[in-house]
Scaffold this motif. Sequence first.
Motif, PDB file in Angstrom:
ATOM      1  N   HIS A  25      59.383 120.529  -9.806  1.00 50.64           N
ATOM      2  CA  HIS A  25      58.352 120.764  -8.552  1.00 50.64           C
ATOM      3  C   HIS A  25      57.415 119.399  -8.884  1.00 50.64           C
ATOM      4  O   HIS A  25      57.192 119.333  -8.607  1.00 50.64           O
ATOM      5  N   MET A  28      56.157 117.004  -7.877  1.00 48.72           N
ATOM      6  CA  MET A  28      55.998 116.789  -5.962  1.00 48.72           C
ATOM      7  C   MET A  28      54.374 116.642  -6.252  1.00 48.72           C
ATOM      8  O   MET A  28      53.404 116.672  -4.987  1.00 48.72           O
ATOM      9  N   TRP A  29      53.825 117.393  -7.056  1.00 49.64           N
ATOM     10  CA  TRP A  29      52.132 116.842  -7.103  1.00 49.64           C
ATOM     11  C   TRP A  29      51.160 117.184  -7.972  1.00 49.64           C
ATOM     12  O   TRP A  29      49.992 117.248  -8.024  1.00 49.64           O
ATOM     13  N   ASP A 147      46.012 119.296  -4.772  1.00 48.06           N
ATOM     14  CA  ASP A 147      47.746 119.151  -4.700  1.00 48.06           C
ATOM     15  C   ASP A 147      48.475 119.611  -5.046  1.00 48.06           C
ATOM     16  O   ASP A 147      49.225 120.231  -4.006  1.00 48.06           O
ATOM     17  N   PHE A 151      51.161 121.522  -2.142  1.00 49.09           N
ATOM     18  CA  PHE A 151      52.444 122.254  -1.642  1.00 49.09           C
ATOM     19  C   PHE A 151      53.111 123.123  -2.127  1.00 49.09           C
ATOM     20  O   PHE A 151      53.721 123.674  -1.701  1.00 49.09           O
ATOM     21  N   THR A 156      53.629 119.898   1.426  1.00 45.82           N
ATOM     22  CA  THR A 156      53.305 119.165   1.436  1.00 45.82           C
ATOM     23  C   THR A 156      53.627 117.759  -0.589  1.00 45.82           C
ATOM     24  O   THR A 156      53.173 118.557  -1.262  1.00 45.82           O
ATOM     25  N   ASP A 157      54.605 116.939  -0.591  1.00 42.68           N
ATOM     26  CA  ASP A 157      54.988 116.425  -1.477  1.00 42.68           C
ATOM     27  C   ASP A 157      53.891 114.651  -1.373  1.00 42.68           C
ATOM     28  O   ASP A 157      53.302 114.081  -1.358  1.00 42.68           O
ATOM     29  N   ARG A 159      54.359 111.944  -3.221  1.00 47.72           N
ATOM     30  CA  ARG A 159      54.782 110.936  -3.004  1.00 47.72           C
ATOM     31  C   ARG A 159      54.705 110.423  -1.651  1.00 47.72           C
ATOM     32  O   ARG A 159      55.028 109.042  -1.053  1.00 47.72           O
ATOM     33  N   ASP A 160      54.809 111.227  -0.586  1.00 48.91           N
ATOM     34  CA  ASP A 160      54.827 111.035   0.547  1.00 48.91           C
ATOM     35  C   ASP A 160      53.069 110.493   1.402  1.00 48.91           C
ATOM     36  O   ASP A 160      53.676 110.150   2.603  1.00 48.91           O
TER      37      ASP A 160
END
Length: 163
Positions: A25, A28-29, A147, A151, A156-157, A159-160
């Motif tokens: 993970h 992602m954050w 962040d 996540f 919520t990622d 990277r997006d």
Amino acid sequence: MRYTVSIEIALPRERVVQLLADPTHLPMWLRGLVLHEPLNGLHGQVGTESRVVLRTGKQDMEGTETITRREPADLHAIPAGTVVHYDRELVAEGMWSAARERLTEAGPGATLWVSENEYRFDGTPMRLLAPVLRGVFRAQSRRHMRDFKAFAEHGTDVRDTAG
């Protein structure tokens, strides 16, 4: 330089701790993470050293992270009222830092994450700038926590998202 930041997450403490401890993970954050690979030991276990590369803008910072405390060791079926401790040190060129994380129950289905951070710098210029940069370091820590919260609660990622 020392400072403390905290955030409340609308998930049970055990779930929050498991998400924080899962290396899959991290990207992602943890905004700016390029690489996080164990050099020895198992990710998240006391004594494990990992190579960490973080990117801020066009600059990469590489260091070695060592897990110095994880209590309890088993992150499943954590007894009510137990404070979870997760501490680590990061050594990079000209810098040493420690993060001491405490996760407690903040009510039914909520977790309070308190992060005590300490930085030491080798060079005179950085030691002189540290008081001025304290707000920048604190803001970055808060952003990482926000962040993670986004996540954990909503998937919520980072990277997006831009910026």
